[in-house]
Write a protein that holds these residues in place. Structure first.
Motif: not given
Length: 392
Positions: A9-13, A147-151, A266-269
């Motif tokens: 639920g960050g800016p991308a989500g 996020g960047a270390r997206s599961d 999406a986003g950092d992921a």
């Protein structure tokens, strides 16, 4: 049965969830509460306009950027015909989640566990924060914005576990009154190997607060010690520390953003943080928007191939900017001598104008070919050491 479950639920989500909900889709947005991403908080005018961000979310308006070299030379760059807005991620992200919820997205708080599939469909399993119970969401599609270390990326998308990144660390402090080394209308960017051997440090005002931090991709660098040194050199060592945060920041978009069936990133992921600058909020929100567009197309056509639209649309609009910024980082961030030369280039008025026009409008400026030619010649002269790093 949901049309789309957005994980993160960050800016991308939050942007993806809001866009899909406003399009009439049944959407769930799963987010872990209480996490604040370390971030300078800069947002360009185009983001404020494109995503209808109210003035109440802009905690500072930056009119000058100061570039500081390893020898402590500095260049003050005025931001003409606009400003850089600053947001506080603690409140900005929550504003975006609330707006998605108001648009009709079901907001859920918990920790993503895994994705399972059977004859009944695709299921997202998560641990509910309030009860600790494992719960399940059944959906047609999934957007991984975790996020960047997206599961989600590691489990579902080829190459999702190989994304390059730097570790960012910052401290939110109480901002002092203006001094010789700090001003509430100015962002400081510190290119100094003693602070960061491969990236940069920053002092970004946030109204009554300020973000002071740095990033690096090199193991063994003491991020807290480097930030302490930055605070000392900036005259901010005595300011009260409000909170400390660290997280990975990706530096290169993944070559593939979907799994070919029911997941898109999406986003950092997906790795959409700009090289060189580390700017991520605008690109995260655009990544969320194109992921929502791709998901809508896939839901309408039932063609999994339509999930590829997310990356295609994003790279068509921003791929050239990412390539230029990546080349600049590779050229100038490798040594203090190169960083000294980079700051020298920033003295050039054409460099200043073209840089911030591109930043504010999110596209390369092509209207002044002679300015580009002059910058290219200066750039070549510095990279080939034909001129002194102290020469502008």
């Amino acid at each position: 049965m949901y049309d789309v479950v957005v994980i993160g639920g960050g800016p991308a989500g939050a942007t993806a969830a809001e866009d899909l909900a406003r399009s009439g889709h049944k959407v769930a947005m799963l987010d872990r509460a209480g996490r604040i991403k370390p971030c300078g908080g800069a947002v360009p005018p185009r983001l404020i306009k494109d995503f209808f961000i109210p003035d109440s979310q802009i905690v500072a308006r930056i009119t000058t950027a100061r570039m500081i070299s390893p020898t402590q030379r500095h260049v003050d760059i005025p931001i003409e015909n606009g400003y850089v807005g600053m947001v506080d991620r603690e409140h900005f992200d929550e504003f975006l989640r609330d707006r998605a919820n108001d648009a009709g997205a079901m907001r859920l708080t918990g920790t993503f566990l895994r994705i399972e599939r059977d004859s009944a469909g695709t299921h997202v399993l998560y641990r509910d924060k309030a009860t600790g119970d494992t719960k399940q969401l059944t959906t047609r599609l999934i957007i991984g914005a975790d996020g960047a270390r997206s599961d989600v990326a590691r489990a579902e998308v080829p190459g999702g576990d190989e994304i390059p990144y730097v570790i960012a660390y910052h401290e939110i402090i109480e901002a002092p009154a203006p001094t010789a080394s700090y001003h509430p209308d100015r962002c400081d960017v510190i290119y100094d190997g003693a602070i960061s051997p491969d990236f940069y440090g920053w002092v970004f005002p946030h109204g009554g607060q300020a973000s002071v931090g740095m990033g690096t991709g090199i193991d063994g660098v003491d991020l807290k010690q480097a930030t302490a040194a930055l605070r000392e050199s900036s005259g901010l060592a005595g300011c009260k520390t409000i909170r400390k945060e660290g997280a990975p920041i990706p530096l290169k978009p993944l070559p593939k953003w979907d799994n070919g069936t029911d997941v898109v990133l999406a986003g950092d992921a997906a790795g959409v943080v700009a090289p060189s600058s580390g700017e991520g909020i605008y690109y995260a929100m655009m990544g969320g928007r194109v992921a929502a567009t791709a998901a809508s197309a896939c839901l309408a056509t039932a063609r999994p191939k339509d999930l590829q639209l997310a990356r295609k649309l994003f790279m068509k609009e921003h791929g050239q900017v990412f390539r230029v910024l990546g080349a600049m980082q590779n050229a100038y961030y490798r040594s203090d001598e190169r960083r000294e030369r980079f700051v020298s280039l920033c003295h050039d008025v054409d460099v200043q104008r073209l840089t911030f026009e591109a930043y504010m409008n999110k596209k390369l400026v092509k209207a002044r070919p002679l300015a580009h030619l002059k910058i290219g010649v200066k750039n070549l002269a510095h990279l080939t050491r034909l001129v002194s790093p102290l020469r502008t």
